[in-house]
Write a protein that holds these residues in place. Sequence first.
Motif, PDB file in Angstrom:
ATOM      1  N   LEU A 142     -15.774   3.634  25.930  1.00 10.43           N
ATOM      2  CA  LEU A 142     -17.061   3.248  26.502  1.00 10.43           C
ATOM      3  C   LEU A 142     -17.158   3.523  27.997  1.00 10.43           C
ATOM      4  CD1 LEU A 142     -17.572  -0.078  24.534  1.00 10.43           C
ATOM      5  CD2 LEU A 142     -18.406   2.190  23.978  1.00 10.43           C
ATOM      6  N   THR A 143     -16.067   3.913  28.639  1.00 14.33           N
ATOM      7  CA  THR A 143     -16.122   4.163  30.083  1.00 14.33           C
ATOM      8  C   THR A 143     -15.594   5.547  30.467  1.00 14.33           C
ATOM      9  OG1 THR A 143     -13.964   3.080  30.357  1.00 14.33           O
ATOM     10  CG2 THR A 143     -15.925   1.720  30.687  1.00 14.33           C
ATOM     11  N   THR A 144     -14.659   6.105  29.717  1.00 11.86           N
ATOM     12  CA  THR A 144     -14.136   7.446  30.018  1.00 11.86           C
ATOM     13  C   THR A 144     -14.442   8.359  28.840  1.00 11.86           C
ATOM     14  OG1 THR A 144     -11.948   6.889  29.124  1.00 11.86           O
ATOM     15  CG2 THR A 144     -12.297   6.567  31.483  1.00 11.86           C
ATOM     16  N   ILE A 145     -15.177   9.425  29.109  1.00 10.01           N
ATOM     17  CA  ILE A 145     -15.658  10.300  28.039  1.00 10.01           C
ATOM     18  C   ILE A 145     -15.396  11.763  28.415  1.00 10.01           C
ATOM     19  CG2 ILE A 145     -17.728  11.105  26.843  1.00 10.01           C
ATOM     20  CD1 ILE A 145     -18.888   8.366  27.063  1.00 10.01           C
ATOM     21  N   PRO A 146     -14.883  12.565  27.476  1.00  4.36           N
ATOM     22  CA  PRO A 146     -14.746  14.004  27.744  1.00  4.36           C
ATOM     23  C   PRO A 146     -16.114  14.679  27.717  1.00  4.36           C
ATOM     24  CG  PRO A 146     -13.293  13.289  25.946  1.00  4.36           C
ATOM     25  CD  PRO A 146     -14.284  12.198  26.192  1.00  4.36           C
ATOM     26  N   LEU A 147     -16.445  15.391  28.758  1.00  4.60           N
ATOM     27  CA  LEU A 147     -17.723  16.106  28.842  1.00  4.60           C
ATOM     28  C   LEU A 147     -17.455  17.589  29.095  1.00  4.60           C
ATOM     29  CD1 LEU A 147     -19.901  13.758  31.109  1.00  4.60           C
ATOM     30  CD2 LEU A 147     -19.823  13.841  28.613  1.00  4.60           C
ATOM     31  N   TRP A 148     -18.227  18.440  28.426  1.00  6.22           N
ATOM     32  CA  TRP A 148     -18.149  19.871  28.711  1.00  6.22           C
ATOM     33  C   TRP A 148     -18.947  20.153  29.982  1.00  6.22           C
ATOM     34  CZ3 TRP A 148     -14.816  23.194  26.913  1.00  6.22           C
ATOM     35  CH2 TRP A 148     -14.219  22.959  25.665  1.00  6.22           C
ATOM     36  N   VAL A 149     -18.311  20.838  30.899  1.00  5.06           N
ATOM     37  CA  VAL A 149     -18.890  21.130  32.206  1.00  5.06           C
ATOM     38  C   VAL A 149     -18.959  22.643  32.390  1.00  5.06           C
ATOM     39  CG1 VAL A 149     -18.541  20.918  34.696  1.00  5.06           C
ATOM     40  CG2 VAL A 149     -18.006  18.990  33.199  1.00  5.06           C
ATOM     41  N   ILE A 175     -15.341  24.074  31.142  1.00  2.00           N
ATOM     42  CA  ILE A 175     -14.136  23.257  31.015  1.00  2.00           C
ATOM     43  C   ILE A 175     -14.490  21.889  30.443  1.00  2.00           C
ATOM     44  CG2 ILE A 175     -12.939  24.446  32.900  1.00  2.00           C
ATOM     45  CD1 ILE A 175     -13.626  22.173  34.742  1.00  2.00           C
ATOM     46  N   LEU A 176     -13.530  21.305  29.749  1.00  2.00           N
ATOM     47  CA  LEU A 176     -13.688  19.960  29.207  1.00  2.00           C
ATOM     48  C   LEU A 176     -12.959  18.996  30.139  1.00  2.00           C
ATOM     49  CD1 LEU A 176     -14.785  18.322  26.776  1.00  2.00           C
ATOM     50  CD2 LEU A 176     -12.536  18.581  25.722  1.00  2.00           C
ATOM     51  N   VAL A 177     -13.705  18.033  30.669  1.00  2.00           N
ATOM     52  CA  VAL A 177     -13.156  17.104  31.660  1.00  2.00           C
ATOM     53  C   VAL A 177     -13.428  15.674  31.209  1.00  2.00           C
ATOM     54  CG1 VAL A 177     -13.156  16.393  34.079  1.00  2.00           C
ATOM     55  CG2 VAL A 177     -13.636  18.770  33.491  1.00  2.00           C
ATOM     56  N   GLU A 178     -12.417  14.846  31.273  1.00  2.00           N
ATOM     57  CA  GLU A 178     -12.595  13.425  30.966  1.00  2.00           C
ATOM     58  C   GLU A 178     -13.059  12.722  32.233  1.00  2.00           C
ATOM     59  OE1 GLU A 178      -9.252  10.498  29.950  1.00  2.00           O
ATOM     60  OE2 GLU A 178      -9.997  11.111  27.993  1.00  2.00           O
ATOM     61  N   VAL A 179     -14.261  12.155  32.193  1.00  2.00           N
ATOM     62  CA  VAL A 179     -14.854  11.570  33.401  1.00  2.00           C
ATOM     63  C   VAL A 179     -15.123  10.084  33.187  1.00  2.00           C
ATOM     64  CG1 VAL A 179     -15.949  13.753  34.052  1.00  2.00           C
ATOM     65  CG2 VAL A 179     -17.227  12.085  32.710  1.00  2.00           C
ATOM     66  N   TYR A 183     -23.694  19.758  33.373  1.00  2.00           N
ATOM     67  CA  TYR A 183     -23.135  19.000  32.255  1.00  2.00           C
ATOM     68  C   TYR A 183     -23.940  19.315  31.002  1.00  2.00           C
ATOM     69  CZ  TYR A 183     -20.867  16.374  35.974  1.00  2.00           C
ATOM     70  OH  TYR A 183     -20.113  16.015  37.076  1.00  2.00           O
ATOM     71  N   GLU A 184     -23.241  19.631  29.913  1.00  2.00           N
ATOM     72  CA  GLU A 184     -23.952  19.962  28.678  1.00  2.00           C
ATOM     73  C   GLU A 184     -24.589  18.729  28.055  1.00  2.00           C
ATOM     74  OE1 GLU A 184     -21.673  22.319  26.004  1.00  2.00           O
ATOM     75  OE2 GLU A 184     -21.266  23.859  27.494  1.00  2.00           O
ATOM     76  N   TRP A 185     -24.036  17.573  28.335  1.00  2.00           N
ATOM     77  CA  TRP A 185     -24.630  16.309  27.895  1.00  2.00           C
ATOM     78  C   TRP A 185     -24.205  15.236  28.882  1.00  2.00           C
ATOM     79  CZ3 TRP A 185     -21.821  11.968  25.711  1.00  2.00           C
ATOM     80  CH2 TRP A 185     -22.660  10.897  25.356  1.00  2.00           C
ATOM     81  N   LYS A 186     -25.167  14.408  29.309  1.00  2.00           N
ATOM     82  CA  LYS A 186     -24.862  13.314  30.236  1.00  2.00           C
ATOM     83  C   LYS A 186     -25.079  11.977  29.544  1.00  2.00           C
ATOM     84  CE  LYS A 186     -25.945  15.362  34.764  1.00  2.00           C
ATOM     85  NZ  LYS A 186     -26.778  15.201  35.961  1.00  2.00           N
ATOM     86  N   PRO A 187     -24.040  11.173  29.430  1.00  2.00           N
ATOM     87  CA  PRO A 187     -24.237   9.840  28.856  1.00  2.00           C
ATOM     88  C   PRO A 187     -24.951   8.920  29.847  1.00  2.00           C
ATOM     89  CG  PRO A 187     -22.007  10.059  29.645  1.00  2.00           C
ATOM     90  CD  PRO A 187     -22.655  11.413  29.824  1.00  2.00           C
ATOM     91  N   ILE A 188     -25.686   7.962  29.322  1.00  2.00           N
ATOM     92  CA  ILE A 188     -26.343   6.964  30.165  1.00  2.00           C
ATOM     93  C   ILE A 188     -25.551   5.680  30.056  1.00  2.00           C
ATOM     94  CG2 ILE A 188     -28.457   5.655  30.570  1.00  2.00           C
ATOM     95  CD1 ILE A 188     -30.006   7.975  29.290  1.00  2.00           C
ATOM     96  N   PHE A 189     -25.007   5.227  31.166  1.00  2.00           N
ATOM     97  CA  PHE A 189     -24.167   4.038  31.171  1.00  2.00           C
ATOM     98  C   PHE A 189     -24.982   2.836  31.659  1.00  2.00           C
ATOM     99  CE2 PHE A 189     -21.093   1.089  33.057  1.00  2.00           C
ATOM    100  CZ  PHE A 189     -20.169   0.998  32.022  1.00  2.00           C
ATOM    101  N   CYS A 190     -24.995   1.766  30.864  1.00  2.00           N
ATOM    102  CA  CYS A 190     -25.751   0.577  31.216  1.00  2.00           C
ATOM    103  C   CYS A 190     -24.858  -0.394  31.990  1.00  2.00           C
ATOM    104  CB  CYS A 190     -26.295  -0.107  29.961  1.00  2.00           C
ATOM    105  SG  CYS A 190     -27.176  -1.629  30.318  1.00  2.00           S
ATOM    106  N   GLN A 191     -25.222  -0.674  33.216  1.00  2.00           N
ATOM    107  CA  GLN A 191     -24.419  -1.577  34.041  1.00  2.00           C
ATOM    108  C   GLN A 191     -24.498  -3.029  33.555  1.00  2.00           C
ATOM    109  OE1 GLN A 191     -22.378  -0.687  36.369  1.00  2.00           O
ATOM    110  NE2 GLN A 191     -22.972   1.448  36.621  1.00  2.00           N
ATOM    111  N   LYS A 192     -25.489  -3.337  32.714  1.00  2.00           N
ATOM    112  CA  LYS A 192     -25.658  -4.704  32.244  1.00  2.00           C
ATOM    113  C   LYS A 192     -24.787  -5.001  31.025  1.00  2.00           C
ATOM    114  CE  LYS A 192     -29.184  -8.048  30.798  1.00  2.00           C
ATOM    115  NZ  LYS A 192     -30.630  -8.286  30.524  1.00  2.00           N
TER     116      LYS A 192
END
Length: 206
Positions: free
Chosen positions: A115-122, A165-169, A195-204
């Motif tokens: 839920l906090t670190t996700i591999p993203l294609w960049v 590249i695939l990066v865990e962010v 970023y090929e896909w950007k997750p939306i992280f909810c701070q709440k």
Amino acid sequence: MNLNFIPPVLIEGEKVVELLEEDVARDNAKWVPSIVVYVVGTAPSIGAMERFISEQGSFTIKPIILYHKDGYFIVRFANEGEKDKVLCSGPHYLMRRPVIMKPWVPEFNFKDEILTTIPLWVKLPNLPLNCWNAVVLSTIGSSLGKPLYVDECTSQVNRISFARILVEVYITRPLSKMIKMHDPKGKVLEQQVWYEWKPIFCQKCL
């Protein structure tokens, strides 16, 4: 599987179970060719996940798929090559939802990682051609997170419009859109990051 009594270790009067490297080495090797799969927003059935994995290519042995009640799957392949092939074929979608894939590691914890670190294609558009090597791409990827892989077109330099590249962010932090680089002559280069896909992280609700 028969069990034996192994007395716990006493540390300052408290019983502690001590796990030795040799105790877990065989099972570590067993699970190394595995990935953790999580579908954002929903948990598909085992059957749906089996069909999804089978669509990713041909395998020497049918991958073993296990479901965890926290909403993720462990997929174990016959070897690391088949695991890497699936990991590097993304980004993936199932039921129109993004699929997150991560290599399994012994210290994996779903709530701490997925839920906090996700591999993203960049994508790195117009990257200078003398930067298309493992050292430079690792250095660039490390400025974004933890670099994992490059795709085949990047490693073979079959496509020169962008490196991929695939990066865990860490998605709890803003994602960088630009990287400043200094070339060997001291010139400052500004490298765009797509970023090929950007997750939306909810701070709440996290």
